[in-house]
Every structure is written in structure tokens, then in C-alpha cells.
Design a protein around this motif. Structure first.
Motif, short mmCIF file in Angstrom:
data_model
loop_
_atom_site.label_atom_id
_atom_site.label_comp_id
_atom_site.label_asym_id
_atom_site.label_seq_id
_atom_site.Cartn_x
_atom_site.Cartn_y
_atom_site.Cartn_z
N SER A 99 -12.38 -28.56 21.73
CA SER A 99 -11.54 -29.40 21.43
C SER A 99 -10.41 -28.78 20.35
O SER A 99 -9.48 -29.78 19.98
CB SER A 99 -12.45 -30.49 20.68
N THR A 100 -10.21 -27.43 20.41
CA THR A 100 -8.98 -26.86 19.47
C THR A 100 -8.37 -26.33 20.06
O THR A 100 -8.41 -26.00 21.61
CB THR A 100 -9.69 -25.79 18.24
N ASP A 101 -7.05 -26.04 19.65
CA ASP A 101 -5.59 -25.32 20.16
C ASP A 101 -6.21 -24.03 20.98
O ASP A 101 -6.84 -23.23 20.34
CB ASP A 101 -4.75 -25.13 19.64
N PRO A 102 -6.14 -23.74 22.12
CA PRO A 102 -6.60 -22.48 23.01
C PRO A 102 -6.14 -21.08 22.49
O PRO A 102 -6.91 -20.38 22.18
CB PRO A 102 -5.85 -22.60 24.41
N THR A 132 -8.20 -20.62 19.25
CA THR A 132 -9.49 -20.54 19.38
C THR A 132 -9.79 -19.14 20.17
O THR A 132 -10.85 -18.42 19.84
CB THR A 132 -9.86 -21.53 20.45
N LEU A 133 -8.85 -18.58 20.76
CA LEU A 133 -9.13 -17.25 21.48
C LEU A 133 -9.07 -16.21 20.24
O LEU A 133 -9.80 -15.22 20.36
CB LEU A 133 -8.11 -16.99 22.55
N LEU A 134 -8.17 -16.45 19.33
CA LEU A 134 -8.04 -15.49 18.07
C LEU A 134 -9.40 -15.55 17.76
O LEU A 134 -10.00 -14.44 17.11
CB LEU A 134 -7.00 -15.72 17.15
N TRP A 135 -9.84 -16.64 17.16
CA TRP A 135 -11.16 -16.75 16.74
C TRP A 135 -12.42 -15.98 17.34
O TRP A 135 -12.99 -15.40 16.77
CB TRP A 135 -11.28 -18.29 16.43
N ALA A 136 -12.33 -16.50 18.65
CA ALA A 136 -13.22 -15.86 19.48
C ALA A 136 -13.36 -14.56 19.69
O ALA A 136 -14.45 -13.83 19.90
CB ALA A 136 -13.31 -16.35 20.86
N THR A 137 -12.27 -13.95 19.17
CA THR A 137 -12.12 -12.05 19.24
C THR A 137 -12.08 -11.51 17.79
O THR A 137 -11.59 -10.52 17.68
CB THR A 137 -10.97 -11.87 20.12
N GLY A 138 -12.66 -12.49 16.80
CA GLY A 138 -12.71 -11.94 15.35
C GLY A 138 -11.28 -11.86 14.76
O GLY A 138 -11.14 -10.91 13.81
N ARG A 190 -14.19 -16.36 10.15
CA ARG A 190 -13.92 -15.22 10.94
C ARG A 190 -15.18 -14.61 11.43
O ARG A 190 -16.13 -14.35 10.65
CB ARG A 190 -12.97 -14.40 10.38
N LEU A 191 -15.07 -14.33 12.75
CA LEU A 191 -16.53 -13.59 13.39
C LEU A 191 -16.43 -12.24 12.85
O LEU A 191 -15.29 -11.52 13.00
CB LEU A 191 -16.41 -13.74 14.93
#
Length: 219
Positions: A185-188, A191-197, A206-207
Motif C-alpha cells: 500500500s506504499t509507494d513502490p 518501499t524497495l529502498l526500505w526492503a533493501t535496508g 530501517r532494516l
């Protein structure tokens, strides 16, 4: 081997054309970099911008190599020699000639991207090959190559002072393919930057550790 994960009808496959687009966009952006900026650190990485492009090139080359043998290895990497040229530098099989300058470096990236694009186009879809995060298929390797390209170009853009914002639909497809548990539901791109830390996401911290899921998807 476990059964392939299911994929929803709205999640279109990641293709060689998607990978080609990601590499072309990255190459075009990097060609705008100032000549004097390549020794700067690439974002939060410990490598400078030159080393980071070599690392990205090496990722794309290595993924192409994994798909290359008639019977790809399922339990390890094709045994090229990967070596670092300084303590703490990236361990690569691919190194660009310093004498060729930044234009030559970017050409190495473009060539390695083209190798992976070609392998994704020509490898039978039933092909399986080893990756440290698990055995994957040509579509999975295409998605991995796209993620590597998008996020490392983000790192490079920070160091080189460039603008970088890849297409949302491209980011959405690789999120669906490799990060199925990421928020939808978030901007892609954030979201990709978040998913890759590489960033926070609407209250999500931050991961500090992350990995993708390259498991082949049933279609």
C-alpha cells in the motif's frame, strides 16, 4: 524441493525487457556524473563510486554466468576467481580499466547488463541455478539484477550528486517477485529502498538485515 510459491494474477512477470530498461536508465544517469566525483563514497557503502559500479557490473555478470552452463550448478557458484584489490573493497571477477576512465567503467556496466539480459531471454524458463539466497529461475535472476541495479544506482546517485528515481511499475514488479511480504500500500520506490535496508517507511524502522526470496513462482 518445495513447491513453487503462487503468484497473483495482478503480479505481471519480470522480463528481460524490464532488466534492459533498468540497466539503460542506470547507464544514462551515470554518464551525467562529474568526472571528479568517482572517488566519493557511494551513499552509506564503504566503497567509492568507482568500486560500486564494478561491484554492480560483477553482480550482473555473475548472474548471467550462473544461468550459462547447460546444467547450471544448484549448490554453488560458477567458480570464477573473485578478488578484492584493496582491504575492504568489493571482491569481484570484473574490474574496469582505470585508464579507460568513467566512460569505460560505465561501458563495462552496460556490457555486463547486456550479458544478463541475453541469458534471461534465452535460458529456458525451467532453468534453475544457485544463488546464495536460494535456487532461482531466469525470471528471478532478472529481478535480482534489477534490484541490484536500482538500489546501487541509488547509492551511486548519493555519492555522485545525481537525481535518481526509477519507474514505479518496475519497482512494483520486482517487489512482488522478490519481496512478497513487503507492504503493497506504499509507494513502490521508497518501499524497495526500505526492503533493501536503505530507508524508513511510514513509521517502519530501517532494516538492519534483509534478504529477498528468489523462489520460482508458479504461474
Amino acid at each position: 524441493m518445495s513447491a513453487p510459491a503462487e503468484i497473483g494474477p495482478s503480479q505481471s512477470p519480470v522480463t528481460a525487457d524490464d532488466l534492459d530498461l533498468a540497466v539503460r536508465l542506470a547507464v544514462a544517469a551515470l554518464r551525467e556524473a562529474p568526472q571528479a566525483a568517482w572517488r566519493r563514497k557511494a551513499g552509506a557503502l564503504e566503497w567509492d563510486c568507482w568500486e560500486t559500479v564494478e561491484h554492480l557490473s560483477d553482480d550482473l555478470f555473475a548472474y548471467a554466468a550462473q544461468l550459462g552452463p547447460r546444467t547450471p550448478p544448484l549448490d554453488g557458484e560458477v567458480p570464477f576467481v573473485w578478488e578484492s584489490r584493496r582491504p575492504g573493497g568489493p571482491a569481484n571477477a570484473v574490474h574496469a580499466s582505470r585508464a579507460a576512465g568513467p566512460a569505460g567503467l560505465v561501458q563495462v556496466l552496460e556490457a555486463c547488463g547486456a550479458l544478463l539480459v541475453a541469458m534471461v531471454r534465452t535460458a529456458p524458463p525451467q532453468t534453475r541455478a544457485h544463488h546464495v539466497f536460494g535456487v532461482s529461475d531466469p525470471e528471478g535472476f532478472a529481478a535480482m539484477g534489477i534490484v541490484e541495479t536500482l538500489v546501487h544506482t541509488h547509492d551511486l546517485a548519493q555519492g555522485l550528486g545525481l537525481e535518481w528515481s526509477p519507474p514505479d511499475d518496475l519497482c512494483a514488479r520486482v517487489l512482488a517477485r522478490l519481496f512478497p511480504r513487503a507492504p503493497s500500500s506504499t509507494d513502490p520506490w521508497p518501499t524497495l529502498l526500505w526492503a533493501t535496508g536503505r530507508g524508513e517507511l511510514r513509521g517502519r524502522p530501517r532494516l538492519t538485515a534483509w534478504r529477498w526470496d528468489g523462489t520460482p513462482r508458479a504461474r
